[in-house]
Design an enzyme around this catalytic site. Structure first.
Site, PDB file in Angstrom:
ATOM      1  N   ASP A  68      17.097 -36.239   7.109  1.00  0.00           N
ATOM      2  CA  ASP A  68      16.929 -35.146   7.936  1.00  0.00           C
ATOM      3  C   ASP A  68      18.448 -35.130   8.730  1.00  0.00           C
ATOM      4  OD1 ASP A  68      16.665 -32.349   8.730  1.00  0.00           O
ATOM      5  OD2 ASP A  68      14.484 -32.668   8.930  1.00  0.00           O
TER       6      ASP A  68
HETATM    7  C1  BGC Z   1      15.676 -29.221   9.059  1.00  0.00           C
HETATM    8  C2  BGC Z   1      15.609 -29.355   7.806  1.00  0.00           C
HETATM    9  C3  BGC Z   1      17.059 -28.686   7.207  1.00  0.00           C
HETATM   10  C4  BGC Z   1      18.228 -29.194   7.822  1.00  0.00           C
HETATM   11  C5  BGC Z   1      19.425 -28.721   7.384  1.00  0.00           C
HETATM   12  C6  BGC Z   1      16.824 -29.586   9.963  1.00  0.00           C
HETATM   13  O1  BGC Z   1      16.852 -29.493  11.262  1.00  0.00           O
HETATM   14  O2  BGC Z   1      14.554 -30.143   9.622  1.00  0.00           O
HETATM   15  O3  BGC Z   1      14.443 -28.835   6.974  1.00  0.00           O
HETATM   16  O4  BGC Z   1      16.975 -28.787   5.971  1.00  0.00           O
HETATM   17  O5  BGC Z   1      18.031 -29.153   9.405  1.00  0.00           O
HETATM   18  O6  BGC Z   1      19.616 -27.372   7.914  1.00  0.00           O
END
Ligand code: BGC
Length: 719
Positions: A269
């Site tokens: 993540d």
């Molecule tokens: C989220 C993810 C997301 C990523 C990219 C993170 O803050 O938890 O679900 O895909 O950001 O935007």
């Protein structure tokens, strides 16, 4: 069964969610090995980290020429490896912070609404729609497939996930992933694992024993992976049993790669990598690296390899995993922008919304609305403008004039903290559907005035909204005094109906005073029309709750959200003492009645079940006959639950189906049972103890009718 016509994906809506055949996988592996063998070390390391190419104040500038999106990994043209362009897509293709001027996408209903359809076909169609738009816009990876279990009904991201049950959530997420990948776009499944609350998501330590973990959150992922074959797994922000999820040898190397033989790649993540050692623990790619302290998977990782602390073979392994997933779904095909059939997609998402709206109360048959009602007072929820959506990285910008309210706040997530109303007005849709009725609107801002207005109408419909978002958890109480508004209106007019547009379950202190309640979730860009479809009876509601609605916080495993109010990054252990008893399993074990149970939902017709048959053996199944004994066509969602093993009570959904029946029509439905749901997790794997298994069918997890027993032999369940 009713299906959505999507043009491009119509052929795939056969009721069968396709898997990628073994031969395609094998050739993807062979091709990946051949390409990797031709790569230089510089090229190999290049694939192991990416950036977030969005200009955000306070973060390093973005290299020129890149599309603004969540993730980017530079490709290697000489080997035909394309740039990897990743977009968020839990609910459609995201234009982050509206940074790509004028770039709109079809906004899907929330994943909770999708789960409420209990329909893998619709889930596949919704994934295919997002995949189709992604490829048309030049993206080849979608950060979709959210399957974290709704362990807490206040989790701010539940609307991006598929509910509280591992079978339902895994089936819906798996089908949607499969749909995305049918359009030659890799989908992730996320967030692995136990990112079950947003409060302190970067620092909590979710603690749970292995057996209940395998039987709950991990099982949801396992089923989603088995069914959807996602090319990538996104690991979570939080810690799990003392190790960060993206650096957890247990989660990544043992469970995912060794036990489940997962062939794809693990991406982090965004901002979830804290150390280069995560690579050895099973993380293959560092995403959005500028959000971490260092680009660990660049120079620091090269140094580790040079010093012999990380074998070169592990680098090859990570690279091959990325390549084989691109090849397996054809995501390596050149990225070319192409037109999108937005009209067909708009039609498709309205149908999904129609299918997932849940009718919770209908006293005296107040619904569907009588075509001869003279006057209806529509109150609150900005129903004159549109329907609310959730905030955070999944927020989609649809066509038309959206109402956007930036909320601000603290930290990087404040950039994403915006309330967006889809331009799909329930008021206008109702006015169009009931041209002979005088339908007027009151904002509900002054409850006394709204009540006085309601008193002079035949009927009042109050729209209540609850905004939820990534980065912040919610409350079971409707915000901004809406409970008092509903109470005042219902006092003034006993014929009051409440339409909820919420990301999560809410308490309903006014429930006894109103005649009708509809849960419309975040219904997406066709939400206003879909709500009108159900209110007027153009569509017979067939949604069922994928998440229990508690009566009160005191009935939850944790009365308050752990860590609420503590400074960001405070390390906080959370013991999931409820184990695998998430949602309805908790209520069943405790003998507590929730306000509304998992699986619950009314229809404008009635159904009867008969002829229950259960077969054991190596291919267990539950069969029953469903008959529509009412006057309208409608959808039934028969559900089968395991209720005891050798006399010991359990409560597990083991099968479900969604059937459409005309009045008087009946159909025999067979639900195949995944044997893991009859088994317990043991040191040796999934084991069916053997003996007497009692299975019940019913209308919800807590409203069961016929129970039947089956004898099962003791056996191990292999993958
Ligand atoms: C989220 C993810 C997301 C990523 C990219 C993170 O803050 O938890 O679900 O895909 O950001 O935007």
């Amino acid at each position: 069964m009713k299906t959505v016509r999507l043009g491009l994906v119509a052929a795939l809506l056969s009721g069968i969610v396709p898997c990628f055949p073994a031969t395609a996988q094998d050739s993807a592996d062979a091709k990946a090995a051949a390409t990797e063998a031709k790569m230089t070390d510089v090229e190999r390391f290049q694939l192991l980290h990416g950036i977030m190419p969005i200009a955000i104040p306070g973060l390093p500038p973005i290299p020129p020429g890149l599309k603004s999106t969540a993730g980017f990994v530079r490709g290697i043209p000489r080997l035909g490896i394309p740039d990897i362009y990743e977009s968020d897509a839990s609910l459609g293709v995201v234009n982050p912070l509206q940074s790509r001027k004028g770039d709109i996408s079809t906004a899907l209903p929330s994943s909770l609404l999708l789960a409420a359809t209990f329909s893998p076909d619709l889930a596949f169609a919704s994934g295919a729609l997002a995949g189709n738009e992604a490829r048309s816009k030049g993206f080849n990876v979608l950060l979709a497939g959210g399957v974290n279990l709704a362990r807490d009904p206040r989790n701010g991201r539940n609307f991006e996930y598929a509910g509280e049950d591992p079978l339902l959530a895994g089936t819906i997420a798996g089908a949607s992933i499969s749909g995305v990948q049918s359009e030659h776009v890799v989908s992730t499944v996320k967030h692995f694992a136990l990112n079950d609350q947003e409060t302190l998501r970067q620092s909590i330590d979710a603690r749970i024993e292995e057996k209940p973990f395998r039987e709950s959150d991990l099982l949801a992922f396992e089923i989603a992976i088995d069914r959807g074959h996602p090319g990538a797994v996104m690991c979570a922000y939080n810690q799990v049993n003392g190790a960060y999820a993206c650096g957890s040898d247990f989660l990544l190397n043992k469970v995912l790669k060794a036990d489940w033989k997962y062939p794809g790649w693990v991406m982090s993540d965004w901002g979830a990598v804290h150390d280069v050692s995560y690579f050895a623990k099973g993380l293959d790619q560092q995403s959005g690296a500028q959000l971490d302290k260092e680009t660990y998977f660049d120079k620091p990782l090269q140094d580790e390899v040079a010093a012999g602390r990380v074998p070169k073979a592990r680098v090859s392994d990570a690279v091959r995993r990325i390549l084989r997933s691109l090849y397996a779904v054809g995501a390596d095909a050149p990225l070319r922008e192409r037109p999108i059939d937005f009209a067909a997609h708009a039609n498709a998402v309205r149908k999904i919304a129609d299918a997932g709206i849940v009718l919770l109360k209908n006293e005296g048959g107040i619904l569907p609305l009588a075509a001869n009602a003279k006057s209806i007072a529509v109150i609150g929820g900005h129903a004159d403008v549109g329907v609310i959506s959730g905030g955070g990285s999944s927020q989609v910008t649809p066509a038309g004039q959206v109402l956007l309210l930036p909320l601000g706040g603290r930290g990087i997530m404040s950039n994403w903290s915006k309330i967006l109303y889809m331009p799909s007005s329930p008021l206008k849709a109702l006015q169009a559907a009931l041209p002979r009725t005088n339908i007027e609107f009151d904002s509900g801002y002054v409850p006394e005035e709204a009540a006085a207005f309601a008193a002079h109408s035949d009927l009042a419909i109050v729209f209540a909204t609850q905004w939820q978002s990534e980065g912040v958890d919610g409350s079971l109480t409707l915000p901004e005094g809406q409970d008092a508004l509903i109470d005042a209106v219902a006092t003034a007019n006993p014929n009051t109906i409440v339409v909820l547009e919420t990301g999560n379950p809410v308490k309903m202190p006014w429930l006894g005073k109103v005649k009708g309640v509809l849960e419309a979730w975040y219904p997406g860009q066709g939400g206003g029309e879909a709500i009108a479809d159900v209110l007027t009876g153009a569509v017979n509601p067939g949604g069922r709750l994928p998440i229990s609605f508690p009566t009160d916080e005191k009935d939850l495993p944790r009365r308050t959200i752990p860590g609420l109010g503590l400074p960001e990054k405070t390390a906080l252990p959370i013991d999931y003492d409820e184990g695998a008893n998430v949602g309805y399993k908790w209520y069943a074990a405790k003998g507590v009645k929730p306000l509304f149970a998992f699986g619950e939902g009314l229809s404008y017709t009635r159904f009867a079940h008969s002829g229950l048959k259960i077969s054991g053996g190596s291919d267990p199944s539950v069969t029953l006959t469903v008959k529509n004994i009412g006057e309208r066509s409608g959808f039934d969602v028969p559900q089968a639950y395991l209720v005891s093993i050798n006399g010991k009570p359990v409560r597990r959904l083991i099968g479900f189906s969604r059937v459409e029946l005309a009045p008087g029509q009946s159909r025999t439905v067979t639900m195949k049972v995944d044997r893991r749901l009859l088994a317990d997790w043991t040191d040796k794997g999934w084991a069916i103890a053997g003996g007497q298994y009692d299975i019940a069918t019913g209308q919800s997890a807590l409203d069961l009718d016929e129970v039947m027993s089956v004898k099962l032999a003791a056996q191990m369940v292999s993958r």
